[in-house]
Design a protein around this motif. Structure first.
Motif, PDB file in Angstrom:
ATOM      1  N   ASN A 208      43.193  30.587   1.573  1.00  0.00           N
ATOM      2  CA  ASN A 208      43.213  29.771   0.352  1.00  0.00           C
ATOM      3  C   ASN A 208      43.663  30.650  -0.812  1.00  0.00           C
ATOM      4  OD1 ASN A 208      42.564  28.359  -2.043  1.00  0.00           O
ATOM      5  ND2 ASN A 208      40.925  27.237  -1.021  1.00  0.00           N
ATOM      6  N   PHE A 209      44.822  30.325  -1.391  1.00  0.00           N
ATOM      7  CA  PHE A 209      45.367  31.115  -2.497  1.00  0.00           C
ATOM      8  C   PHE A 209      44.348  31.275  -3.629  1.00  0.00           C
ATOM      9  CE2 PHE A 209      49.404  30.048  -0.516  1.00  0.00           C
ATOM     10  CZ  PHE A 209      50.196  31.161  -0.804  1.00  0.00           C
ATOM     11  N   TYR A 210      43.600  30.221  -3.879  1.00  0.00           N
ATOM     12  CA  TYR A 210      42.724  30.208  -5.049  1.00  0.00           C
ATOM     13  C   TYR A 210      41.428  30.985  -4.829  1.00  0.00           C
ATOM     14  CZ  TYR A 210      46.092  26.723  -6.439  1.00  0.00           C
ATOM     15  OH  TYR A 210      47.271  26.084  -6.738  1.00  0.00           O
ATOM     16  N   ASN A 211      41.180  31.399  -3.587  1.00  0.00           N
ATOM     17  CA  ASN A 211      40.036  32.270  -3.310  1.00  0.00           C
ATOM     18  C   ASN A 211      40.388  33.742  -3.478  1.00  0.00           C
ATOM     19  OD1 ASN A 211      38.405  30.103  -2.694  1.00  0.00           O
ATOM     20  ND2 ASN A 211      38.679  30.267  -0.481  1.00  0.00           N
ATOM     21  N   MET A 212      41.670  34.024  -3.675  1.00  0.00           N
ATOM     22  CA  MET A 212      42.127  35.402  -3.844  1.00  0.00           C
ATOM     23  C   MET A 212      41.959  35.834  -5.308  1.00  0.00           C
ATOM     24  SD  MET A 212      45.647  35.044  -1.610  1.00  0.00           S
ATOM     25  CE  MET A 212      46.087  36.790  -1.702  1.00  0.00           C
ATOM     26  N   ASP A 213      41.985  37.136  -5.530  1.00  0.00           N
ATOM     27  CA  ASP A 213      42.037  37.651  -6.895  1.00  0.00           C
ATOM     28  C   ASP A 213      43.357  37.200  -7.501  1.00  0.00           C
ATOM     29  OD1 ASP A 213      42.000  39.078  -9.262  1.00  0.00           O
ATOM     30  OD2 ASP A 213      42.565  40.983  -8.306  1.00  0.00           O
ATOM     31  N   LEU A 214      43.306  36.340  -8.516  1.00  0.00           N
ATOM     32  CA  LEU A 214      44.525  35.741  -9.053  1.00  0.00           C
ATOM     33  C   LEU A 214      45.457  36.776  -9.672  1.00  0.00           C
ATOM     34  CD1 LEU A 214      43.176  32.411 -10.576  1.00  0.00           C
ATOM     35  CD2 LEU A 214      44.138  32.854  -8.314  1.00  0.00           C
ATOM     36  N   ASP A 215      44.953  37.942 -10.038  1.00  0.00           N
ATOM     37  CA  ASP A 215      45.819  38.975 -10.611  1.00  0.00           C
ATOM     38  C   ASP A 215      46.827  39.511  -9.598  1.00  0.00           C
ATOM     39  OD1 ASP A 215      45.250  39.142 -13.306  1.00  0.00           O
ATOM     40  OD2 ASP A 215      43.565  40.518 -13.037  1.00  0.00           O
ATOM     41  N   ILE A 216      46.561  39.308  -8.311  1.00  0.00           N
ATOM     42  CA  ILE A 216      47.493  39.796  -7.299  1.00  0.00           C
ATOM     43  C   ILE A 216      48.786  38.987  -7.298  1.00  0.00           C
ATOM     44  CG2 ILE A 216      46.792  38.403  -5.307  1.00  0.00           C
ATOM     45  CD1 ILE A 216      47.533  42.197  -5.316  1.00  0.00           C
ATOM     46  N   HIS A 217      48.748  37.751  -7.811  1.00  0.00           N
ATOM     47  CA  HIS A 217      49.947  36.909  -7.836  1.00  0.00           C
ATOM     48  C   HIS A 217      50.816  37.316  -9.024  1.00  0.00           C
ATOM     49  CE1 HIS A 217      48.137  34.547  -4.697  1.00  0.00           C
ATOM     50  NE2 HIS A 217      47.115  34.221  -5.468  1.00  0.00           N
ATOM     51  N   SER A 218      51.469  38.462  -8.874  1.00  0.00           N
ATOM     52  CA  SER A 218      52.220  39.077  -9.971  1.00  0.00           C
ATOM     53  C   SER A 218      53.496  39.705  -9.431  1.00  0.00           C
ATOM     54  CB  SER A 218      51.374  40.170 -10.647  1.00  0.00           C
ATOM     55  OG  SER A 218      50.126  39.694 -11.059  1.00  0.00           O
ATOM     56  N   PRO A 219      54.469  39.968 -10.300  1.00  0.00           N
ATOM     57  CA  PRO A 219      55.668  40.693  -9.884  1.00  0.00           C
ATOM     58  C   PRO A 219      55.386  42.187  -9.797  1.00  0.00           C
ATOM     59  CG  PRO A 219      55.782  40.237 -12.216  1.00  0.00           C
ATOM     60  CD  PRO A 219      54.529  39.566 -11.724  1.00  0.00           C
ATOM     61  N   ALA A 220      56.210  42.884  -9.018  1.00  0.00           N
ATOM     62  CA  ALA A 220      56.029  44.330  -8.882  1.00  0.00           C
ATOM     63  C   ALA A 220      56.348  45.059 -10.185  1.00  0.00           C
ATOM     64  CB  ALA A 220      56.912  44.860  -7.759  1.00  0.00           C
ATOM     65  N   LYS A 221      57.379  44.604 -10.884  1.00  0.00           N
ATOM     66  CA  LYS A 221      57.855  45.317 -12.073  1.00  0.00           C
ATOM     67  C   LYS A 221      58.320  44.330 -13.132  1.00  0.00           C
ATOM     68  CE  LYS A 221      61.246  48.852 -13.500  1.00  0.00           C
ATOM     69  NZ  LYS A 221      62.359  49.730 -13.038  1.00  0.00           N
ATOM     70  N   VAL A 222      58.055  44.647 -14.399  1.00  0.00           N
ATOM     71  CA  VAL A 222      58.493  43.812 -15.519  1.00  0.00           C
ATOM     72  C   VAL A 222      59.096  44.698 -16.602  1.00  0.00           C
ATOM     73  CG1 VAL A 222      57.758  42.253 -17.375  1.00  0.00           C
ATOM     74  CG2 VAL A 222      56.744  42.037 -15.107  1.00  0.00           C
ATOM     75  N   GLN A 223      60.213  44.249 -17.160  1.00  0.00           N
ATOM     76  CA  GLN A 223      60.800  44.881 -18.347  1.00  0.00           C
ATOM     77  C   GLN A 223      60.963  43.814 -19.427  1.00  0.00           C
ATOM     78  OE1 GLN A 223      63.432  48.671 -16.934  1.00  0.00           O
ATOM     79  NE2 GLN A 223      64.509  46.752 -17.034  1.00  0.00           N
ATOM     80  N   ILE A 224      60.599  44.166 -20.644  1.00  0.00           N
ATOM     81  CA  ILE A 224      60.731  43.239 -21.761  1.00  0.00           C
ATOM     82  C   ILE A 224      61.535  43.910 -22.862  1.00  0.00           C
ATOM     83  CG2 ILE A 224      59.535  41.870 -23.508  1.00  0.00           C
ATOM     84  CD1 ILE A 224      57.184  41.616 -21.626  1.00  0.00           C
ATOM     85  N   TYR A 225      62.647  43.285 -23.219  1.00  0.00           N
ATOM     86  CA  TYR A 225      63.511  43.765 -24.294  1.00  0.00           C
ATOM     87  C   TYR A 225      63.189  42.981 -25.562  1.00  0.00           C
ATOM     88  CZ  TYR A 225      66.199  45.410 -20.254  1.00  0.00           C
ATOM     89  OH  TYR A 225      66.590  46.002 -19.078  1.00  0.00           O
ATOM     90  N   ASN A 226      62.832  43.682 -26.614  1.00  0.00           N
ATOM     91  CA  ASN A 226      62.509  43.006 -27.869  1.00  0.00           C
ATOM     92  C   ASN A 226      63.751  42.970 -28.759  1.00  0.00           C
ATOM     93  OD1 ASN A 226      61.410  41.875 -30.143  1.00  0.00           O
ATOM     94  ND2 ASN A 226      59.638  43.236 -30.233  1.00  0.00           N
ATOM     95  N   MET A 227      64.322  41.790 -28.906  1.00  0.00           N
ATOM     96  CA  MET A 227      65.538  41.634 -29.710  1.00  0.00           C
ATOM     97  C   MET A 227      65.260  41.856 -31.192  1.00  0.00           C
ATOM     98  SD  MET A 227      66.869  38.247 -27.652  1.00  0.00           S
ATOM     99  CE  MET A 227      68.262  37.915 -28.723  1.00  0.00           C
ATOM    100  N   LYS A 228      64.012  41.727 -31.588  1.00  0.00           N
ATOM    101  CA  LYS A 228      63.649  41.896 -32.996  1.00  0.00           C
ATOM    102  C   LYS A 228      63.639  43.361 -33.410  1.00  0.00           C
ATOM    103  CE  LYS A 228      60.173  40.472 -36.401  1.00  0.00           C
ATOM    104  NZ  LYS A 228      58.923  39.677 -36.615  1.00  0.00           N
ATOM    105  N   THR A 229      63.196  44.250 -32.499  1.00  0.00           N
ATOM    106  CA  THR A 229      63.060  45.670 -32.853  1.00  0.00           C
ATOM    107  C   THR A 229      64.016  46.583 -32.102  1.00  0.00           C
ATOM    108  OG1 THR A 229      61.393  46.099 -31.137  1.00  0.00           O
ATOM    109  CG2 THR A 229      60.604  45.269 -33.283  1.00  0.00           C
ATOM    110  N   GLY A 230      64.622  46.091 -31.022  1.00  0.00           N
ATOM    111  CA  GLY A 230      65.489  46.934 -30.217  1.00  0.00           C
ATOM    112  C   GLY A 230      64.743  47.798 -29.219  1.00  0.00           C
ATOM    113  N   ASN A 231      63.437  47.629 -29.110  1.00  0.00           N
ATOM    114  CA  ASN A 231      62.631  48.432 -28.191  1.00  0.00           C
ATOM    115  C   ASN A 231      62.501  47.742 -26.838  1.00  0.00           C
ATOM    116  OD1 ASN A 231      62.120  50.468 -30.090  1.00  0.00           O
ATOM    117  ND2 ASN A 231      60.419  49.316 -30.975  1.00  0.00           N
TER     118      ASN A 231
END
Length: 321
Positions: free
Chosen positions: A277-300
């Protein structure tokens, strides 16, 4: 405002017209509901999987293929997704959030039909005012048996359309379409996690993602484990946003699999432990391996997580334990 269902119908009609060439089968139920079998009694294939993925995103994103070198002389295909309208294409269409239950069956639907149903069980519609007004509905279903009239009638009722105006695109977990389209959920999985961690989705301008595609296997439990490990340990999503850097810094580390207490474990082991049952699992595990976020407002640019080739090899290839 665009109709996500009407925006998709031309590609659905193409799929129907070329069903046989795409390894699929088209048929019509007695109530008039149109069904495309893309991987239950049919093989489906690469092109069918690509079309399903783009239809599931209401044709507001593109799906292409690539390759990823795992080392040890091994490589796997990848699926690459680009989306301009993340909220309509992913949040309100692609996410599998429409629950269909009626005693004899239980299924969860994805695709543009969700924006017609806007069902209270589908939490995504709490975050956006958009509702489609189309008289046709296009619904994707990952299920192990062919849909029957009872399921089709229920889906039509929930989506507020006539049964003859309902299109069901169906495939099993052990199909090529499932293997590809789950990996192609790399962006929507991150969007779901952004909601959970309190990031304002209105900040998002563009997104792209890529994810390894697991080998197709005939065992349902083995297949489920591999296709989910692809996202957990072999998927990256990138977002272009406009906001304060502090808003990104607050959530970036919480968006990735590394944040979960069960990080490093194979999905199949966690799934069995949770009584499948998916909902019996730790929900934090349902995540991507890697994330990058580009901020267009600051260039960071901000990033968290990592692609884990070692875990992917362990998961994908049973003879490389």
């Amino acid at each position: 405002m665009i109709s996500v269902n009407k925006n998709t119908i031309a590609k659905v009609e193409y799929l129907i017209e070329h069903a046989e060439a795409l390894g699929c089968k088209y048929y019509v139920l007695e109530n008039g509901t149109k069904v495309v079998d893309m991987g239950i009694a049919c093989r489906g294939g690469w092109e069918a999987a690509r079309l399903f993925t783009e239809i599931d995103m209401a044709c507001l994103g593109t799906c292409t293929y690539g390759n990823h070198d795992l080392g040890e002389g091994l490589s796997v295909p990848t699926v690459k997704i680009h989306v301009d309208n993340v909220q309509l294409g992913c949040l309100l269409s692609q996410i599998a959030g429409l629950k269909l239950t009626d005693g004899a069956f239980a299924a969860i639907g994805s695709g543009p039909a969700r924006a017609l149903a806007a069902d209270k069980s589908d939490h995504c519609f709490e975050y956006h005012a958009y509702r489609d007004q189309s008289d046709i509905a296009i619904l994707g279903l990952q299920m192990e048996v062919q849909p029957d009239i009872a399921l089709a009638n229920k889906a039509a009722e929930v989506c507020k359309v006539k049964p003859e105006n309902l299109y069901l695109l169906v495939h099993a977990t052990t199909s090529m379409v499932a293997t590809v389209q789950v990996s192609a959920r790399i962006i929507e999985q991150t969007v779901n996690k952004m909601i959970a961690k309190g990031f304002n989705l209105d900040n998002i301008v563009f997104a792209r993602g890529w994810c390894v595609v697991s080998p197709v296997v005939n065992n349902e439990l083995d297949a489920m484990g591999k296709i989910n490990d692809a996202l957990l340990y072999g998927g990256e999503s990138d977002f272009w946003v406009e906001c304060e850097d502090a808003e990104i810094e607050e959530v970036i580390g919480k968006l990735v699999t590394e944040h979960a207490k069960d990080y490093g474990r194979l999905f199949v082991d966690m799934f069995v432990e949770a009584d499948k049952n998916f909902y019996n699992m730790d929900l934090d595990i349902h995540s991507p391996a890697k994330v990058q976020i580009y901020n267009m407002k600051t260039g960071n640019v901000f990033r968290a997580g990592a692609i884990r080739n070692d875990i992917i090899i362990k998961s994908f290839f049973n003879n490389h334990k």
